[in-house]
Scaffold this active site. Sequence first.
Site, PDB file in Angstrom:
ATOM      1  N   ASP A 275      22.445 -12.484  -8.455  1.00  0.00           N
ATOM      2  CA  ASP A 275      23.821 -12.677  -8.948  1.00  0.00           C
ATOM      3  C   ASP A 275      24.496 -13.819  -8.189  1.00  0.00           C
ATOM      4  O   ASP A 275      25.215 -14.626  -8.778  1.00  0.00           O
ATOM      5  CB  ASP A 275      24.657 -11.409  -8.746  1.00  0.00           C
ATOM      6  CG  ASP A 275      24.266 -10.291  -9.701  1.00  0.00           C
ATOM      7  OD1 ASP A 275      24.040 -10.587 -10.882  1.00  0.00           O
ATOM      8  OD2 ASP A 275      24.210  -9.136  -9.257  1.00  0.00           O
ATOM      9  N   ILE A 276      24.263 -13.849  -6.873  1.00  0.00           N
ATOM     10  CA  ILE A 276      24.902 -14.892  -6.054  1.00  0.00           C
ATOM     11  C   ILE A 276      24.428 -16.274  -6.519  1.00  0.00           C
ATOM     12  O   ILE A 276      25.218 -17.197  -6.670  1.00  0.00           O
ATOM     13  CB  ILE A 276      24.560 -14.702  -4.555  1.00  0.00           C
ATOM     14  CG1 ILE A 276      24.937 -13.288  -4.092  1.00  0.00           C
ATOM     15  CG2 ILE A 276      25.202 -15.788  -3.707  1.00  0.00           C
ATOM     16  CD1 ILE A 276      26.369 -13.061  -3.776  1.00  0.00           C
TER      17      ILE A 276
ATOM     18  N   ALA B  16      27.069  -7.223  -6.157  1.00  0.00           N
ATOM     19  CA  ALA B  16      26.201  -8.316  -6.597  1.00  0.00           C
ATOM     20  C   ALA B  16      24.884  -8.247  -5.836  1.00  0.00           C
ATOM     21  O   ALA B  16      24.851  -7.817  -4.683  1.00  0.00           O
ATOM     22  CB  ALA B  16      26.879  -9.653  -6.335  1.00  0.00           C
ATOM     23  N   ASP B  17      23.791  -8.675  -6.491  1.00  0.00           N
ATOM     24  CA  ASP B  17      22.530  -8.816  -5.762  1.00  0.00           C
ATOM     25  C   ASP B  17      22.285 -10.308  -5.505  1.00  0.00           C
ATOM     26  O   ASP B  17      23.098 -11.154  -5.897  1.00  0.00           O
ATOM     27  CB  ASP B  17      21.365  -8.151  -6.508  1.00  0.00           C
ATOM     28  CG  ASP B  17      21.108  -8.764  -7.879  1.00  0.00           C
ATOM     29  OD1 ASP B  17      21.545  -9.915  -8.120  1.00  0.00           O
ATOM     30  OD2 ASP B  17      20.466  -8.097  -8.708  1.00  0.00           O
ATOM     31  N   SER B  18      21.189 -10.611  -4.828  1.00  0.00           N
ATOM     32  CA  SER B  18      20.965 -12.003  -4.413  1.00  0.00           C
ATOM     33  C   SER B  18      20.862 -12.944  -5.621  1.00  0.00           C
ATOM     34  O   SER B  18      21.285 -14.092  -5.568  1.00  0.00           O
ATOM     35  CB  SER B  18      19.694 -12.108  -3.557  1.00  0.00           C
ATOM     36  OG  SER B  18      18.590 -11.613  -4.289  1.00  0.00           O
TER      37      SER B  18
END
Lengths: 79, 246
Positions: A39-40, A35-37
């Site tokens: 996505d979080i 996940a990337d930021s």
Amino acid sequence: MSEVLERVRKIVIDHLDADPDKVTEKASFIDDLEADSLDIVELVMAFEEEFDIEIPDDSAEHILTVGDAVAYIDGKLKS
Amino acid sequence: MFDLTGKTALVTGATGGLGAAIARSLHAQGAKVVLSGTRESVLAELAAELGDNAFIAAANLSDSAQVDGLVAKAEEAAGSGLDILIANAGITRDGLILRMKDEDWETVIKVNLEAYFRLARAATKGMMKRRYGRIIGITSVVGVTGNPGQTNYAASKAGMIGFSKALAQEVASRNITVNCIAPGFIASPMTDELNDAQKAAILTKIPAGALGEGSDIAAAAVYLASAEAGYVTGQTLHVNGGMAMI
């Protein structure tokens, strides 16, 4: 398996298009599930919607794994 | 090329010359268009002119609550998620700095810059889910070149450009582009206020030798709103007859 865990896993699998076998309680969103930021942020928003709760930013920062999310949501739902 | 059929667009400041021109062009390319502005009767006239696929969502952009609710209101009016946001509404409260009142500064920043932030924030949420979006801020050449008497306006327009670049980086991976269009001097009620001497002075600085038209800006908006412009993001497209080549 708890109901919350199941619902969290479903969101994570759907959202990250992740291999269900990899989405364990210990799985880190960033390190294990790629996940990337952003996505979080989207996951946190999806959790908020699914469980009808609010997750403030300073709490969201500490949600790093699937298990962290489940524990946080469990705590919120019980309070 | 540049077919917008099936897309839903919100245009703020649609009561103005530029906004109306942009709305007409997006609509002509097949988009559903939601018109926003403060004067409902003018919006209704434009909606009637456009006919099908034109909707109204009035809002006062100096009221934060109304701005925050506008994207949802527009989506409800159109019955579909927002694909294209055109933040076009803008105001001026010109004055040399020693004469500029706090409220002139605050109002211009609030309507031109803060409303863009609020609208983009609200629009981004749905666009991220749908993995598609086109956010377009209508800024101004003076946001890049400056202009005496317009410290507030120039700051708000430069702010839009910086904001767009930052947001473009945040959401690029979600197939959302964020760009600005910077009109030069476009014939509009805003430029109509200039006297002949001022107009003549301006024309000497425009290699094209004429003021621009709303349709010049609308064409740029259609391009940036299109699927074809998907690889263009964080940019400012200057449409100014050559008066500033940046």
